[in-house]
Write a protein that holds these residues in place. Structure first.
Motif, PDB file in Angstrom:
ATOM      1  N   VAL A  59       0.791  -1.262   0.002  1.00  0.00           N
ATOM      2  CA  VAL A  59       0.021   0.073   0.111  1.00  0.00           C
ATOM      3  C   VAL A  59       0.981   1.173   0.168  1.00  0.00           C
ATOM      4  CG1 VAL A  59      -0.384   0.196   2.476  1.00  0.00           C
ATOM      5  CG2 VAL A  59      -2.092   1.123   0.953  1.00  0.00           C
ATOM      6  N   LEU A  60       2.170   1.266   0.788  1.00  0.00           N
ATOM      7  CA  LEU A  60       2.882   2.234   0.685  1.00  0.00           C
ATOM      8  C   LEU A  60       3.372   2.582  -0.817  1.00  0.00           C
ATOM      9  CD1 LEU A  60       5.003   1.710   3.933  1.00  0.00           C
ATOM     10  CD2 LEU A  60       3.131   3.292   3.484  1.00  0.00           C
ATOM     11  N   ALA A  61       4.018   1.629  -1.461  1.00  0.00           N
ATOM     12  CA  ALA A  61       4.264   1.521  -2.855  1.00  0.00           C
ATOM     13  C   ALA A  61       3.277   1.977  -3.857  1.00  0.00           C
ATOM     14  CB  ALA A  61       4.882   0.260  -3.208  1.00  0.00           C
ATOM     15  N   SER A  62       2.024   1.692  -3.529  1.00  0.00           N
ATOM     16  CA  SER A  62       0.919   2.331  -4.498  1.00  0.00           C
ATOM     17  C   SER A  62       0.614   3.624  -4.273  1.00  0.00           C
ATOM     18  CB  SER A  62      -0.315   1.279  -4.293  1.00  0.00           C
ATOM     19  OG  SER A  62      -0.058  -0.068  -4.522  1.00  0.00           O
ATOM     20  N   CYS A  63       0.539   4.037  -2.884  1.00  0.00           N
ATOM     21  CA  CYS A  63       0.516   5.385  -2.716  1.00  0.00           C
ATOM     22  C   CYS A  63       1.444   6.352  -3.124  1.00  0.00           C
ATOM     23  CB  CYS A  63       0.391   5.827  -1.117  1.00  0.00           C
ATOM     24  SG  CYS A  63      -1.074   4.937  -0.162  1.00  0.00           S
ATOM     25  N   LEU A  64       2.781   5.878  -3.375  1.00  0.00           N
ATOM     26  CA  LEU A  64       3.725   6.622  -3.906  1.00  0.00           C
ATOM     27  C   LEU A  64       3.693   6.597  -5.479  1.00  0.00           C
ATOM     28  CD1 LEU A  64       6.874   5.620  -1.904  1.00  0.00           C
ATOM     29  CD2 LEU A  64       5.701   7.962  -1.679  1.00  0.00           C
ATOM     30  N   ALA A  65       3.222   5.606  -6.145  1.00  0.00           N
ATOM     31  CA  ALA A  65       2.751   5.469  -7.586  1.00  0.00           C
ATOM     32  C   ALA A  65       1.668   6.779  -7.711  1.00  0.00           C
ATOM     33  CB  ALA A  65       2.444   4.127  -7.868  1.00  0.00           C
ATOM     34  N   VAL A  66       0.789   6.862  -7.040  1.00  0.00           N
ATOM     35  CA  VAL A  66      -0.362   7.804  -7.151  1.00  0.00           C
ATOM     36  C   VAL A  66       0.499   9.242  -7.128  1.00  0.00           C
ATOM     37  CG1 VAL A  66      -2.293   8.986  -6.133  1.00  0.00           C
ATOM     38  CG2 VAL A  66      -2.111   6.432  -6.367  1.00  0.00           C
ATOM     39  N   ILE A  67       1.453   9.506  -6.385  1.00  0.00           N
ATOM     40  CA  ILE A  67       1.823  10.775  -6.294  1.00  0.00           C
ATOM     41  C   ILE A  67       2.548  11.139  -7.667  1.00  0.00           C
ATOM     42  CG2 ILE A  67       3.890  12.160  -5.333  1.00  0.00           C
ATOM     43  CD1 ILE A  67       1.444  11.850  -3.445  1.00  0.00           C
ATOM     44  N   LEU A  68       3.509   9.904  -8.160  1.00  0.00           N
ATOM     45  CA  LEU A  68       4.054  10.039  -9.490  1.00  0.00           C
ATOM     46  C   LEU A  68       3.102  10.257 -10.373  1.00  0.00           C
ATOM     47  CD1 LEU A  68       6.269   6.904  -9.404  1.00  0.00           C
ATOM     48  CD2 LEU A  68       7.165   9.269  -9.238  1.00  0.00           C
ATOM     49  N   ALA A  69       1.728   9.757 -10.343  1.00  0.00           N
ATOM     50  CA  ALA A  69       0.708  10.022 -11.598  1.00  0.00           C
ATOM     51  C   ALA A  69       0.275  11.410 -11.488  1.00  0.00           C
ATOM     52  CB  ALA A  69      -0.357   9.206 -11.347  1.00  0.00           C
ATOM     53  N   TYR A  70       0.259  12.315 -10.234  1.00  0.00           N
ATOM     54  CA  TYR A  70       0.054  13.604 -10.362  1.00  0.00           C
ATOM     55  C   TYR A  70       0.927  14.517 -11.245  1.00  0.00           C
ATOM     56  CZ  TYR A  70      -3.648  13.915  -6.922  1.00  0.00           C
ATOM     57  OH  TYR A  70      -4.787  13.936  -6.043  1.00  0.00           O
TER      58      TYR A  70
END
Length: 459
Positions: free
Chosen positions: A376-387
């Motif tokens: 879940v931590l990795a997925s949340c960081l991936a969302v930041i990259l998407a922004y």
């Protein structure tokens, strides 16, 4: 994407506990609604039908639902990501008259491409009653529709209606499945569960039509985005596949179960994994709220001030504030989910005893809880990259997760039962470390990304 974030910010900033609970609860449904529905409904159905439905009926029902959720998520992923980007662009340009057409086109595209896989599987591969075959296909289509309509959830402003849709649907799914199982066994379970899903789907579709009261036009206009944003399509595919690849591989472990119907599974690992993922719902809800109430405001300020020709000093200050918001959100997420993970691991024996789950799954469950934490931590960081429109960076995150999860899970099978689950844990840990490095690198290069790399006026 503007929309539900405004409602969430208003709720969590109220000076009362009810507003905060509503904000976090709704963010959990928006982010994990279909999956959360599955876990809660399946758990309720299994509990209340104990002694009513036969073990074979429950197993057949559970496997149909698991197969449908797994493969619909993976196969619908590319369309979901492209549709999300297309809708976001329409909202940004304030030209949302094509939203309804896009949804119907995405639904038609998904159904048309997936039925050629799903229909032969249920009609020719598995050995179940003819009526149950068609019920399973219909259930698959309803689930696919829910994945697609979920694209609109962050854009709809009526958070209360969305919450009611999931609440009513989950309740009906559980009650109807229990009542219908008395006389119809597996078919009754599946009809009741599908009825609850259908209520959610059509309720949310109605909300989309109300929010976007336009005629249907250009339903397949979004298809051109597959070529333009091919990385996003692959992200959608890899994201779902990375979640499920270890389960698929474990279905071929020596301890797997091959049923006379043709379904293959490994119930011990499946149960341990699902229960472990349930522990990260608070973290996902917290992340959505954190992004909407902290990060997103700093993100908007950074780019709006650039558009307003802010000084270099102001831009650098905004960059620092943005980085600080990311670090603060990640810190809070680690503390929140870390505490939950520690408590769940410590209380695992009592949880298993209370729920009746076989004690043999405890080791797998504990290591999967740790894996879910880092996932879940990795997925949340991936969302930041998407922004920041770092599509290839996102793809690399999920590529690493998919590859390592598959390779390490195969290795864990070779090492034997005591190591089951360690493949997923190591994969999630490595992916999290990789994500941290990527986010740190790109946030440090934010001015270069903004003024050079992502600047369309610079050739």
């Amino acid at each position: 994407m503007a929309g539900i974030g405004f409602a969430l910010r208003k709720l969590v900033r109220q000076d009362d506990l009810i507003g905060i609970i509503q904000g976090y609860g709704h963010s959990a449904l928006v982010a994990t609604g279909p999956w959360l529905l599955t876990v809660i409904s399946l758990g309720s159905i299994s509990f209340f039908t104990a002694g009513i439905a036969t073990t074979d009926d429950l197993i057949a029902f559970r496997l149909i639902v698991i197969y449908n959720f797994a493969f619909s998520l993976v196969l619908t992923g590319p369309v979901m990501m492209i549709a999300t980007r297309y809708l976001a662009d329409m909202i940004f340009l304030k030209k949302v008259d094509g939203a309804v057409g896009m949804f119907l086109g995405a639904l038609a595209l998904s159904y048309g491409t997936q039925l050629v896989i799903v229909a032969p599987f249920y009609l020719a591969f598995v050995e179940i009653d003819l009526g149950l075959r068609f019920l399973a296909i219909f259930n698959y289509l309803i689930i696919t529709g829910i994945w697609l309509v979920s694209v609109f959830l962050t854009a709809l402003k009526d958070y209360a209606s969305i919450t009611r849709a999931f609440g009513v649907g989950m309740l009906v799914a559980a009650l109807a499945a229990v009542m219908l199982s008395y006389d119809w066994g597996t078919a009754g379970l599946l009809v009741g569960f599908t009825l609850g899903l259908a209520i959610i789907l059509f309720w949310l579709i109605a909300r989309v039509f109300i929010e976007y009261p336009y005629t249907v036009k250009d339903p397949f206009g979004f298809v051109s985005y597959f070529r333009r944003y091919w990385e996003l399509a692959l992200v959608g595919l890899m994201q779902g596949a990375a979640i499920w690849v270890d389960k698929w591989i474990m279905w071929f472990s020596p301890e797997r179960e091959v049923l006379p119907t043709g379904f293959i599974s490994y119930p011990f690992y499946d149960t341990a994994s699902f229960m472990a993922y349930l522990t990260v719902v608070p973290a996902i809800a917290g992340f959505v709220v954190s992004v909407e109430t902290g990060f997103f405001e700093k993100y908007l300020r950074f780019y709006r001030d650039i558009q307003r020709h802010a000084t270099l000093g102001q831009i650098i200050d905004n960059q620092r504030a943005l980085v600080a918001a990311v670090l603060r959100g990640l810190r809070n997420l680690v503390i929140l989910q870390g505490s939950i993970t520690f408590v769940v691991i410590a209380l695992a024996p009592r949880l298993f005893q209370a729920t009746g789950v076989p004690i043999a799954e405890i080791a797998m469950f504990r290591i999967c809880v740790l894996g879910s934490f880092f996932h879940v931590l990795a997925s949340c960081l991936a969302v930041i990259l998407a922004y920041f429109d770092l599509r290839r960076a996102m793809l690399s995150v999920y590529g690493v997760l998919f590859t390592t999860n598959g390779v390490f899970t195969v290795a864990s099978i070779g090492l034997g039962f005591p190591y089951y689950g360690y493949g997923f844990f190591l994969s999630a840990l490595i992916t999290f470390g990789f994500s941290v490095i990527l986010v740190a690198h790109y946030l440090g290069q934010l001015l270069f990304l903004t003024f050079v790399r992502n600047n369309t006026s610079v050739e």
